[in-house]
Design a protein around this motif. Structure first.
Motif, PDB file in Angstrom:
ATOM      1  N   PRO A 121       0.784  -1.230   0.000  1.00 42.04           N
ATOM      2  CA  PRO A 121       0.000   0.000   0.000  1.00 42.04           C
ATOM      3  C   PRO A 121       0.817   1.281   0.000  1.00 42.04           C
ATOM      4  CG  PRO A 121      -0.031  -0.996   2.173  1.00 42.04           C
ATOM      5  CD  PRO A 121       0.690  -1.952   1.264  1.00 42.04           C
ATOM      6  N   GLY A 122       2.106   1.189   0.302  1.00 46.57           N
ATOM      7  CA  GLY A 122       2.909   2.407   0.395  1.00 46.57           C
ATOM      8  C   GLY A 122       2.575   3.155   1.672  1.00 46.57           C
ATOM      9  N   CYS A 123       2.818   4.450   1.676  1.00 47.57           N
ATOM     10  CA  CYS A 123       2.513   5.316   2.822  1.00 47.57           C
ATOM     11  C   CYS A 123       3.223   4.868   4.100  1.00 47.57           C
ATOM     12  CB  CYS A 123       1.008   5.396   3.069  1.00 47.57           C
ATOM     13  SG  CYS A 123       0.065   5.937   1.645  1.00 47.57           S
ATOM     14  N   GLY A 124       4.317   4.114   3.969  1.00 42.64           N
ATOM     15  CA  GLY A 124       5.061   3.655   5.134  1.00 42.64           C
ATOM     16  C   GLY A 124       4.654   2.285   5.638  1.00 42.64           C
ATOM     17  N   TYR A 125       3.641   1.672   5.021  1.00 41.24           N
ATOM     18  CA  TYR A 125       3.179   0.344   5.428  1.00 41.24           C
ATOM     19  C   TYR A 125       3.808  -0.707   4.532  1.00 41.24           C
ATOM     20  CZ  TYR A 125      -0.415   3.081   7.756  1.00 41.24           C
ATOM     21  OH  TYR A 125      -1.064   3.988   8.540  1.00 41.24           O
ATOM     22  N   GLY A 126       4.182  -1.844   5.128  1.00 42.20           N
ATOM     23  CA  GLY A 126       4.744  -2.944   4.358  1.00 42.20           C
ATOM     24  C   GLY A 126       3.660  -3.695   3.609  1.00 42.20           C
ATOM     25  N   PRO A 127       4.069  -4.567   2.691  1.00 46.92           N
ATOM     26  CA  PRO A 127       3.109  -5.352   1.914  1.00 46.92           C
ATOM     27  C   PRO A 127       2.205  -6.185   2.830  1.00 46.92           C
ATOM     28  CG  PRO A 127       5.345  -5.693   1.097  1.00 46.92           C
ATOM     29  CD  PRO A 127       5.452  -4.897   2.353  1.00 46.92           C
ATOM     30  N   LEU A 128       0.968  -6.384   2.388  1.00 46.30           N
ATOM     31  CA  LEU A 128       0.046  -7.227   3.136  1.00 46.30           C
ATOM     32  C   LEU A 128       0.342  -8.693   2.858  1.00 46.30           C
ATOM     33  CD1 LEU A 128      -1.445  -4.442   3.209  1.00 46.30           C
ATOM     34  CD2 LEU A 128      -3.528  -5.776   3.359  1.00 46.30           C
ATOM     35  N   LYS A 129       0.221  -9.485   3.900  1.00 45.93           N
ATOM     36  CA  LYS A 129       0.478 -10.912   3.803  1.00 45.93           C
ATOM     37  C   LYS A 129      -0.730 -11.648   4.367  1.00 45.93           C
ATOM     38  CE  LYS A 129       3.474 -14.391   5.840  1.00 45.93           C
ATOM     39  NZ  LYS A 129       4.498 -14.624   6.838  1.00 45.93           N
ATOM     40  N   SER A 130      -1.248 -12.597   3.608  1.00 48.71           N
ATOM     41  CA  SER A 130      -2.378 -13.393   4.066  1.00 48.71           C
ATOM     42  C   SER A 130      -1.918 -14.322   5.189  1.00 48.71           C
ATOM     43  CB  SER A 130      -2.927 -14.212   2.897  1.00 48.71           C
ATOM     44  OG  SER A 130      -4.041 -14.948   3.301  1.00 48.71           O
ATOM     45  N   VAL A 131      -2.690 -14.342   6.283  1.00 48.01           N
ATOM     46  CA  VAL A 131      -2.378 -15.198   7.426  1.00 48.01           C
ATOM     47  C   VAL A 131      -3.657 -15.914   7.864  1.00 48.01           C
ATOM     48  CG1 VAL A 131      -0.442 -13.769   8.242  1.00 48.01           C
ATOM     49  CG2 VAL A 131      -2.752 -13.328   9.092  1.00 48.01           C
ATOM     50  N   THR A 132      -3.500 -16.905   8.701  1.00 50.59           N
ATOM     51  CA  THR A 132      -4.650 -17.634   9.221  1.00 50.59           C
ATOM     52  C   THR A 132      -5.426 -16.735  10.182  1.00 50.59           C
ATOM     53  OG1 THR A 132      -3.431 -19.693   9.044  1.00 50.59           O
ATOM     54  CG2 THR A 132      -5.380 -19.705  10.468  1.00 50.59           C
TER      55      THR A 132
END
Length: 161
Positions: A121-132
């Protein structure tokens, strides 16, 4: 990041990921499947009966401090947040076995996973990762809810500025 609601590109806010996730889902899931995307504000105070189905709901799922101190600059912490995205559908056909609502929910689940898993997403946030997710799918009165969970990491100052 053009067209994305970033407050400050270098400094993410604690709950600032929600509008980014909602915008991403509106641009992908809503436009492709004509399904509303609901934020925490949309859900707050509403009765379940008044919420549209099908829909995709976004909610904060908690956080943990992953790292603080030694490997980061003084006063900074690495935060990992979990966001829950719940495709919700209503289908009373075959209500006992639940095959029809699951069939309706499946394309929404696929669209959410395609939109968010690995998305940066940018804006200082890391990539999203799918988790349980910590929640199980549920069916109640013909409504089926399938929680999906995603984590993202960001650095946050632990000092007042």
């Amino acid at each position: 990041m053009s067209g994305t609601p970033c407050d400050t590109p270098q400094r993410p806010t604690f709950l600032g990921l929600e509008p980014l996730i909602v915008a991403r889902l509106e641009a992908t899931v809503r436009s492709a499947l004509q399904v509303p995307v609901l934020s925490t504000a949309d859900i707050a105070g509403a009765t379940e009966a008044s919420l549209p189905k099908p829909s995709v709901r976004v909610a904060y799922g908690g956080h943990q401090v992953v790292q603080a101190g030694a490997q980061l600059p003084a006063g900074w912490a690495l935060i990992e947040q979990t966001w829950i995205v719940v495709p919700a559908v209503r289908n009373v056909r075959d209500i006992r076995a639940g095959a029809a609502p699951r069939a309706d929910a499946s394309p929404l689940c696929d669209a959410v996973l395609d939109a968010l898993d690995g998305w940066a997403p940018g804006c200082g946030y890391g990539p999203l990762k799918s988790v349980t997710p910590g929640l199980r799918p549920a069916t109640l009165d013909g409504c089926t809810y399938v929680p999906l969970a995603f984590t993202s990491r960001f650095r946050r100052t632990t000092q007042c500025t």
